[in-house]
Design a protein around this motif. Structure first.
Motif, mmCIF file in Angstrom:
data_model
loop_
_atom_site.group_PDB
_atom_site.id
_atom_site.type_symbol
_atom_site.label_atom_id
_atom_site.label_comp_id
_atom_site.label_asym_id
_atom_site.label_seq_id
_atom_site.Cartn_x
_atom_site.Cartn_y
_atom_site.Cartn_z
ATOM 1 N N PRO A 173 0.798 -1.240 0.000
ATOM 2 C CA PRO A 173 0.000 0.000 0.000
ATOM 3 C C PRO A 173 0.821 1.276 0.000
ATOM 4 N N ILE A 174 1.902 1.338 0.790
ATOM 5 C CA ILE A 174 2.682 2.575 0.808
ATOM 6 C C ILE A 174 3.416 2.767 -0.513
ATOM 7 N N GLN A 175 3.813 1.698 -1.164
ATOM 8 C CA GLN A 175 4.462 1.807 -2.470
ATOM 9 C C GLN A 175 3.467 2.282 -3.527
ATOM 10 N N GLU A 176 2.259 1.771 -3.486
ATOM 11 C CA GLU A 176 1.231 2.209 -4.439
ATOM 12 C C GLU A 176 0.998 3.707 -4.352
ATOM 13 N N GLN A 177 0.992 4.238 -3.130
ATOM 14 C CA GLN A 177 0.685 5.654 -2.944
ATOM 15 C C GLN A 177 1.909 6.550 -3.124
ATOM 16 N N ALA A 178 3.072 6.063 -2.694
ATOM 17 C CA ALA A 178 4.254 6.927 -2.686
ATOM 18 C C ALA A 178 4.920 7.039 -4.048
ATOM 19 N N ILE A 179 5.059 5.945 -4.764
ATOM 20 C CA ILE A 179 5.858 5.947 -5.989
ATOM 21 C C ILE A 179 5.357 6.966 -7.024
ATOM 22 N N PRO A 180 4.049 7.008 -7.333
ATOM 23 C CA PRO A 180 3.593 8.015 -8.315
ATOM 24 C C PRO A 180 3.866 9.449 -7.862
ATOM 25 N N SER A 181 3.704 9.716 -6.560
ATOM 26 C CA SER A 181 3.918 11.070 -6.053
ATOM 27 C C SER A 181 5.380 11.482 -6.148
ATOM 28 N N VAL A 182 6.291 10.553 -5.795
ATOM 29 C CA VAL A 182 7.717 10.866 -5.865
ATOM 30 C C VAL A 182 8.142 11.050 -7.320
ATOM 31 N N LEU A 183 7.644 10.194 -8.200
ATOM 32 C CA LEU A 183 7.966 10.333 -9.623
ATOM 33 C C LEU A 183 7.476 11.668 -10.185
ATOM 34 N N ALA A 184 6.397 12.172 -9.605
ATOM 35 C CA ALA A 184 5.853 13.456 -10.050
ATOM 36 C C ALA A 184 6.610 14.643 -9.464
ATOM 37 N N GLY A 185 7.595 14.369 -8.597
ATOM 38 C CA GLY A 185 8.411 15.438 -8.043
ATOM 39 C C GLY A 185 7.888 16.055 -6.766
ATOM 40 N N LYS B 66 8.407 0.572 3.064
ATOM 41 C CA LYS B 66 8.669 1.994 2.825
ATOM 42 C C LYS B 66 10.020 2.231 2.146
ATOM 43 N N THR B 67 11.007 1.346 2.387
ATOM 44 C CA THR B 67 12.314 1.571 1.762
ATOM 45 C C THR B 67 12.199 1.537 0.244
ATOM 46 N N ALA B 68 11.522 0.523 -0.278
ATOM 47 C CA ALA B 68 11.318 0.458 -1.731
ATOM 48 C C ALA B 68 10.421 1.596 -2.194
ATOM 49 N N ALA B 69 9.529 2.080 -1.325
ATOM 50 C CA ALA B 69 8.619 3.157 -1.705
ATOM 51 C C ALA B 69 9.371 4.427 -2.074
ATOM 52 N N PHE B 70 10.533 4.668 -1.447
ATOM 53 C CA PHE B 70 11.293 5.858 -1.849
ATOM 54 C C PHE B 70 12.478 5.516 -2.758
ATOM 55 N N LEU B 71 13.039 4.316 -2.629
ATOM 56 C CA LEU B 71 14.198 3.982 -3.463
ATOM 57 C C LEU B 71 13.827 3.776 -4.927
ATOM 58 N N LEU B 72 12.730 3.093 -5.187
ATOM 59 C CA LEU B 72 12.383 2.806 -6.585
ATOM 60 C C LEU B 72 12.190 4.089 -7.407
ATOM 61 N N PRO B 73 11.415 5.049 -6.922
ATOM 62 C CA PRO B 73 11.275 6.274 -7.736
ATOM 63 C C PRO B 73 12.557 7.093 -7.791
ATOM 64 N N ILE B 74 13.367 7.088 -6.727
ATOM 65 C CA ILE B 74 14.637 7.821 -6.766
ATOM 66 C C ILE B 74 15.554 7.225 -7.825
ATOM 67 N N PRO C 95 3.300 18.656 0.886
ATOM 68 C CA PRO C 95 3.659 17.244 0.712
ATOM 69 C C PRO C 95 2.454 16.329 0.519
ATOM 70 N N MET C 96 2.692 15.229 -0.155
ATOM 71 C CA MET C 96 1.753 14.117 -0.179
ATOM 72 C C MET C 96 1.890 13.405 1.165
ATOM 73 N N LYS C 97 0.793 13.230 1.883
ATOM 74 C CA LYS C 97 0.848 12.598 3.202
ATOM 75 C C LYS C 97 0.252 11.193 3.136
ATOM 76 N N ILE C 98 1.027 10.242 3.622
ATOM 77 C CA ILE C 98 0.608 8.841 3.597
ATOM 78 C C ILE C 98 0.772 8.263 5.000
ATOM 79 N N GLU C 99 -0.266 7.645 5.504
ATOM 80 C CA GLU C 99 -0.180 6.972 6.801
ATOM 81 C C GLU C 99 -0.578 5.520 6.602
ATOM 82 N N ILE C 100 0.359 4.623 6.887
ATOM 83 C CA ILE C 100 0.150 3.189 6.714
ATOM 84 C C ILE C 100 0.306 2.494 8.052
ATOM 85 N N THR C 101 -0.687 1.748 8.450
ATOM 86 C CA THR C 101 -0.681 0.982 9.701
ATOM 87 C C THR C 101 -0.406 1.896 10.891
#
Length: 427
Positions: free
Chosen positions: A26-38, A51-59, A205-211
């Protein structure tokens, strides 16, 4: 949703296939598009949420699709700040896995090891720098670090960096960064200091709260033992006769407590190693490697050193000492029950730790089941404080829990039964 639907580039998709990643969390679904969008991003997420992949993949995608500006120059394009060496090394390993089919260069800057190799890496320049604040500040003071070209800043486990006293180092580092940058901020908890930092550093910022932090993983079976301090080690040794405890991460409150516990376990031929801030980086990495490979059955750690320990098949977490911060309990037990597997969290509670237990149960909104039928009950004659509104009593027979509706709780063995078991055990 699939990773393909997140518009990730083929080299990353190929790497994810190698890692056997089927679909985003879930955090990857929400974070990756937002980070890719800058966009700037604030994520409130516990360990084990991906969460690690959520920021590493778009970076990795953003940097690999831009022109390489690092060759021959002391340029750092992305800076990732983490609280501990173990977490920094884990992130570095993830970058190597996710970016294996790209030409990105990364380096780790941590204390506890000679800095010469780190100086050389900084001189050559890199796409991604992963660093702990203390060593990075040291190298900045020596003139080895240039942060003026950083495009993306990541603050990972910011709450733990605050707990460890890195707030001033963080501010000094951030002051050297360009004002125009993308900032990704992750924290497992939301104390007021974190809220203030988010407001200061992030723009729309895009705000995401998971669990929510107060929740505990459904697959984790929790158990509680009331036990006196002198009886903790005998109880632990007793429990470890259970062969289903194939690997256990054991938490102690202090570094010296971790060393004493390992010494006591080794005397009875139970393989264990300690990991804490007084250990050298090589010793910590060796202990972690032995634990992951199964050569060591128990890894005894303090909370600070345990950040970054990511083991999918960890069967048990044992709280040898209850933490005095309730959110820490949630973070600790979240080390097991990962990757779709079940897990067990066992906690020992001394009389003095009952207020901590009360806070934990208030935060999690659940009672931890008490195992009263054991050889080492808490020897207390007075009534202990109630926890979480229950009429919890701790006495010479262990613990008795029953609520006002008369529901049956866990009750310790009677004195006579306990004496018979002790007599039998002493034969």
């Amino acid at each position: 949703m699939t990773f393909e639907q997140l518009q990730l580039i083929p080299p990353i998709l190929k790497a994810l296939a190698k890692e056997n990643y089927k679909q985003p969390t879930p955090i990857q679904e929400q974070a990756i598009p937002s980070v890719l969008a800058g966009r700037d991003l604030f994520g409130c997420a516990q360990t084990g949420t991906g969460k690690t992949a959520a920021f590493l993949l778009p970076i990795i995608q953003l940097l690999s699709t831009q022109r390489d500006l690092t060759k021959g120059k002391r340029v750092i394009r992305s800076l990732i700040l983490t609280p501990t060496r173990e977490l920094a090394i884990q992130i570095s390993d993830n970058i190597k896995s996710y970016g294996r089919f790209t030409n990105l260069r990364s380096a780790v800057i941590v204390g506890g090891v000679p800095q010469r190799a780190q100086e050389q890496a900084l001189e050559e320049g890199m796409d991604i720098l992963i660093a702990t604040p203390g060593r990075l500040i040291d190298l900045m003071n020596q003139g080895f670090v240039d942060l003026t070209r950083v495009q993306i800043l990541v603050l990972d486990e910011a709450d733990r960096m605050l707990d460890m006293g890195f707030i001033h180092d963080m501010r000094r580092i951030i002051a050297k960064l360009p004002a125009k940058r993308q900032t990704l901020f992750f924290s497992a908890t939301m104390p007021p200091e974190i809220t203030s930092l988010v407001d200061l550093l992030l723009t729309n910022p895009m705000k995401i709260e998971i669990t929510p932090v107060s929740s505990t993983a459904e697959r984790i079976k929790q158990r509680l033992y009331f036990v006196d301090k002198p009886n903790k080690l005998p109880l632990l040794i007793d429990l470890l006769r259970d062969k289903s405890i194939t690997s256990a991460l054991v938490f102690t409150r202090t570094k010296h407590g971790a060393d004493r516990l390992v010494s006591g376990l080794m005397k009875v031929k139970i393989t264990a190693q300690a990991i804490h801030g007084n250990k050298s980086q090589n010793a910590r990495q060796t202990a972690l490697k032995n634990f992951k490979s199964g050569a060591t059955r128990l890894l005894v750690a303090t909370d600070i050193a345990a950040r970054g320990i990511d083991i999918d098949e960890l069967s048990h977490v044992i709280n040898y000492n209850l933490p005095n911060i309730p959110e820490t309990y949630v973070h600790r037990i979240g080390r097991t029950g990962r990757a779709g597997l079940s897990g067990v969290a066992i906690s020992f509670c001394e009389y003095e730790e009952i207020p901590y237990l009360k806070d934990i149960e208030k935060l999690t909104k659940q009672r931890i089941p008490v195992i009263g039928d054991h050889l080492y009950p808490m020897a207390i004659t007075e009534t202990a404080p109630a926890t979480s509104g229950d009429s919890t009593r701790v006495h010479s027979g262990g613990a008795d829990r029953s609520d006002s509706a008369g529901k049956e709780g866990s009750t310790a063995v009677s004195g006579s039964r306990r004496r018979r078991r002790r007599k039998k055990a002493g034969k």
